[in-house]
Design a protein around this motif. Structure first.
Motif, PDB file in Angstrom:
ATOM      1  N   UNK A  33       0.831  -1.203   0.000  1.00 58.46           N
ATOM      2  CA  UNK A  33       0.000   0.000   0.000  1.00 58.46           C
ATOM      3  C   UNK A  33       0.864   1.251   0.000  1.00 58.46           C
ATOM      4  N   UNK A  34       0.367   2.273  -0.670  1.00 55.40           N
ATOM      5  CA  UNK A  34       1.152   3.494  -0.841  1.00 55.40           C
ATOM      6  C   UNK A  34       0.244   4.714  -0.733  1.00 55.40           C
ATOM      7  N   UNK A  35       0.822   5.807  -0.286  1.00 57.47           N
ATOM      8  CA  UNK A  35       0.218   7.118  -0.432  1.00 57.47           C
ATOM      9  C   UNK A  35       1.202   8.008  -1.200  1.00 57.47           C
ATOM     10  N   UNK A  36       0.660   8.641  -2.255  1.00 59.22           N
ATOM     11  CA  UNK A  36       1.434   9.592  -3.036  1.00 59.22           C
ATOM     12  C   UNK A  36       0.816  10.983  -2.870  1.00 59.22           C
ATOM     13  N   UNK A  37       1.648  11.995  -3.040  1.00 59.08           N
ATOM     14  CA  UNK A  37       1.164  13.377  -3.011  1.00 59.08           C
ATOM     15  C   UNK A  37       1.570  14.052  -4.324  1.00 59.08           C
ATOM     16  N   UNK A  38       0.686  14.899  -4.803  1.00 58.74           N
ATOM     17  CA  UNK A  38       0.977  15.668  -6.017  1.00 58.74           C
ATOM     18  C   UNK A  38       0.698  17.132  -5.732  1.00 58.74           C
ATOM     19  N   UNK A  39       1.737  17.916  -5.617  1.00 59.01           N
ATOM     20  CA  UNK A  39       1.574  19.359  -5.423  1.00 59.01           C
ATOM     21  C   UNK A  39       1.198  19.993  -6.758  1.00 59.01           C
ATOM     22  N   UNK A  40       0.523  21.134  -6.723  1.00 55.44           N
ATOM     23  CA  UNK A  40       0.037  21.746  -7.963  1.00 55.44           C
ATOM     24  C   UNK A  40       1.116  21.855  -9.030  1.00 55.44           C
ATOM     25  N   UNK A  41       0.825  21.306 -10.195  1.00 55.13           N
ATOM     26  CA  UNK A  41       1.738  21.391 -11.329  1.00 55.13           C
ATOM     27  C   UNK A  41       2.940  20.485 -11.259  1.00 55.13           C
ATOM     28  N   UNK A  42       2.979  19.601 -10.276  1.00 55.09           N
ATOM     29  CA  UNK A  42       4.153  18.746 -10.122  1.00 55.09           C
ATOM     30  C   UNK A  42       3.798  17.271 -10.306  1.00 55.09           C
ATOM     31  N   UNK A  43       4.838  16.438 -10.271  1.00 56.80           N
ATOM     32  CA  UNK A  43       4.618  15.014 -10.455  1.00 56.80           C
ATOM     33  C   UNK A  43       4.342  14.342  -9.108  1.00 56.80           C
ATOM     34  N   UNK A  44       4.109  13.062  -9.165  1.00 50.93           N
ATOM     35  CA  UNK A  44       3.803  12.295  -7.958  1.00 50.93           C
ATOM     36  C   UNK A  44       5.053  12.104  -7.106  1.00 50.93           C
ATOM     37  N   UNK A  45       4.850  12.251  -5.807  1.00 49.41           N
ATOM     38  CA  UNK A  45       5.920  11.959  -4.855  1.00 49.41           C
ATOM     39  C   UNK A  45       5.407  10.946  -3.843  1.00 49.41           C
TER      40      UNK A  45
END
Lengths: 110, 115
Positions: A33-45
């Motif tokens: 299981x994973x959680x990713x974050x995507x800040x505006x205009x950026x790629x997945x982290x």
């Protein structure tokens, strides 16, 4: 079919409020299981990941998630959000190919 | 250490035009993936590859073709672009799949607009 569900489409919080984003998956066996974050205009982290062991996983930027096998859940938490946490958050699960939830937009008001 | 690199980063196409998106990884990963991201839909798998010379369909493969002639490259082709293919495309790579305790590494994305 295998699926990942995120309960909230858009969450709005004030700074210092606590955060919990829900995630449920439909796999019956061993799961990553994973959680990713995507800040505006950026790629997945990648925020954090669970493979095995301690069901409470700590990630970057003060985030944590708890794997509850009996509930097929992997909820993301943060005790006190900041304006800079404004982003879209994606839960994902595997085995097999990585399947994503539809995402939750978090808006934090200063 | 570049990781996963996608080119181009932005592109505008006219309906009916063709193009190829390139994904390159320098981590010697076996598995590579193409996703598209649309508002309110999350990321959906288009095609994937489990090794050089192999490809397979994902959740939304129609209108796309892929090739994996070299282990480090995974190409996504649109033969005749349609407005419905306006999206942000992400490539990812992974050492393995099948729940072997690995994560996927993502590229920076390609924003494609079809007019």
């Amino acid at each position: 079919a295998q699926s990942v569900s995120q309960h909230n489409h858009h969450v709005i919080l004030s700074e210092a409020a606590s955060l919990e984003l829900g995630c449920n998956y439909s796999y019956g066996g061993t799961v990553n299981l994973f959680w990713y974050v995507q800040y505006p205009g950026q790629h997945l982290q990648l925020l954090l990941k669970y493979f095995s062991g301690d069901p409470l996983v700590k990630g970057i930027k003060g985030f944590e998630a708890e794997f509850i096998k009996s509930k097929f859940s992997f909820n993301l938490r943060k005790p006190s959000v900041q304006w800079s946490d404004t982003a879209e958050y994606f839960c994902a699960a595997r085995p097999g190919n990585l399947i994503f939830g539809k995402g939750t937009k978090l808006s934090v008001k200063p | 250490n570049a990781g996963v690199t996608q080119t181009p980063k932005f592109r505008v196409l006219k309906t009916g035009q063709s193009m190829t998106l390139l994904c390159a990884q320098d981590m010697n990963h076996e598995y590579m993936y193409w996703y598209r991201q649309d508002p309110g839909m999350g990321l959906r798998l288009i095609h994937y590859s489990v090794g050089e010379g192999t490809t397979a369909k994902g959740e939304v493969p129609d209108g796309y073709n892929v090739s994996r002639l070299k282990k480090q490259n995974f190409l996504l082709g649109l033969e005749s672009a349609a407005p419905s293919q306006t999206s942000v495309y992400f490539c990812a790579s992974s050492p393995t799949t099948g729940g072997v305790n690995t994560e996927a590494f993502f590229g920076q994305g390609t924003r494609l607009t079809v007019v």
